[in-house]
Design a protein around this motif. Structure first.
Motif, PDB file in Angstrom:
ATOM      1  N   HIS A  54      -2.690  17.205  58.126  1.00  0.00           N
ATOM      2  CA  HIS A  54      -2.252  16.379  59.246  1.00  0.00           C
ATOM      3  C   HIS A  54      -2.238  14.939  58.745  1.00  0.00           C
ATOM      4  CE1 HIS A  54      -2.441  19.290  62.572  1.00  0.00           C
ATOM      5  NE2 HIS A  54      -3.408  19.846  61.852  1.00  0.00           N
ATOM      6  N   ILE A  55      -1.076  14.325  58.795  1.00  0.00           N
ATOM      7  CA  ILE A  55      -0.926  12.944  58.345  1.00  0.00           C
ATOM      8  C   ILE A  55      -0.507  12.120  59.549  1.00  0.00           C
ATOM      9  CG2 ILE A  55       0.194  11.430  56.678  1.00  0.00           C
ATOM     10  CD1 ILE A  55       0.985  14.159  55.234  1.00  0.00           C
ATOM     11  N   SER A  56      -1.341  11.160  59.905  1.00  0.00           N
ATOM     12  CA  SER A  56      -1.025  10.307  61.052  1.00  0.00           C
ATOM     13  C   SER A  56      -0.892   8.867  60.584  1.00  0.00           C
ATOM     14  CB  SER A  56      -2.113  10.415  62.115  1.00  0.00           C
ATOM     15  OG  SER A  56      -3.345   9.973  61.596  1.00  0.00           O
ATOM     16  N   VAL A  57       0.027   8.165  61.217  1.00  0.00           N
ATOM     17  CA  VAL A  57       0.285   6.768  60.882  1.00  0.00           C
ATOM     18  C   VAL A  57       0.215   5.948  62.159  1.00  0.00           C
ATOM     19  CG1 VAL A  57       1.981   5.125  59.984  1.00  0.00           C
ATOM     20  CG2 VAL A  57       1.773   7.365  58.950  1.00  0.00           C
ATOM     21  N   HIS A  58      -0.389   4.807  62.047  1.00  0.00           N
ATOM     22  CA  HIS A  58      -0.519   3.860  63.150  1.00  0.00           C
ATOM     23  C   HIS A  58      -0.196   2.482  62.565  1.00  0.00           C
ATOM     24  CE1 HIS A  58      -2.425   2.321  66.865  1.00  0.00           C
ATOM     25  NE2 HIS A  58      -2.689   1.288  66.101  1.00  0.00           N
ATOM     26  N   ILE A  59       0.923   1.900  62.962  1.00  0.00           N
ATOM     27  CA  ILE A  59       1.338   0.585  62.446  1.00  0.00           C
ATOM     28  C   ILE A  59       1.193  -0.440  63.556  1.00  0.00           C
ATOM     29  CG2 ILE A  59       3.197  -0.795  61.458  1.00  0.00           C
ATOM     30  CD1 ILE A  59       4.355   1.768  60.321  1.00  0.00           C
ATOM     31  N   GLN A  60       0.395  -1.433  63.304  1.00  0.00           N
ATOM     32  CA  GLN A  60       0.160  -2.508  64.269  1.00  0.00           C
ATOM     33  C   GLN A  60       1.374  -3.432  64.291  1.00  0.00           C
ATOM     34  OE1 GLN A  60      -2.815  -2.377  65.883  1.00  0.00           O
ATOM     35  NE2 GLN A  60      -2.017  -3.898  67.278  1.00  0.00           N
ATOM     36  N   LEU A  61       1.944  -3.630  65.478  1.00  0.00           N
ATOM     37  CA  LEU A  61       3.082  -4.539  65.636  1.00  0.00           C
ATOM     38  C   LEU A  61       2.630  -5.810  66.336  1.00  0.00           C
ATOM     39  CD1 LEU A  61       5.914  -2.108  66.762  1.00  0.00           C
ATOM     40  CD2 LEU A  61       5.596  -3.119  64.511  1.00  0.00           C
ATOM     41  N   LEU A  62       3.569  -6.503  66.920  1.00  0.00           N
ATOM     42  CA  LEU A  62       3.289  -7.744  67.615  1.00  0.00           C
ATOM     43  C   LEU A  62       2.580  -7.486  68.936  1.00  0.00           C
ATOM     44  CD1 LEU A  62       6.819  -9.240  67.081  1.00  0.00           C
ATOM     45  CD2 LEU A  62       4.782  -9.745  65.739  1.00  0.00           C
TER      46      LEU A  62
END
Length: 128
Positions: A54-62
């Motif tokens: 399981h590969i999860s990604v969380h990218i912080q934006l503005l």
């Protein structure tokens, strides 16, 4: 963009780091207007007992908003490469929305004011 990789039931090797960084460098070059150097991408890799990853990604934006994605695959490196598809779809949507407004931050701020809650952009792929 800063990439933080966390593994559960798996040790993160230099090959895994290189594969993840290669994909995020590609995204940052292609969408440099939307993904800035000071943004944080958190990648979680979990190996399950049935030999799936399981590969999860969380990218912080503005404005504390984020993109997120979850991929499940039996091959870790194919799963890492599959992350590009839903993330590029969502970034492409942001690019389209931003072309009709002055900036992405203006769009996100407007959504927060209209909705009075955080904007969560979820691109989790579901199996059909």
């Amino acid at each position: 963009m800063q990439v933080i990789i966390h593994g559960k039931n798996i040790s993160i090797t230099s090959q895994i780091k290189n594969a993840v960084n290669r994909n995020f460098n590609y995204l940052q070059e292609k969408y440099s207007k939307y993904l800035k150097e000071d943004m944080i991408a958190k990648v979680g890799i979990e190996k399950n007992g049935n030999h799936t990853y399981h590969i999860s990604v969380h990218i912080q934006l503005l404005n504390n908003n984020f993109l997120q994605c979850l991929i499940e695959n039996h091959d870790l490196y194919i799963g890492i490469n599959q992350l590009l598809v839903p993330l590029e779809k969502q970034l492409s949507r942001l690019k389209t929305i931003a072309s009709s407004t002055e900036s992405v931050s203006e769009f996100i701020t407007k959504e927060i004011l209209d909705d009075n809650s955080k904007v969560i952009i979820d691109v989790t792929e579901e199996d059909n």
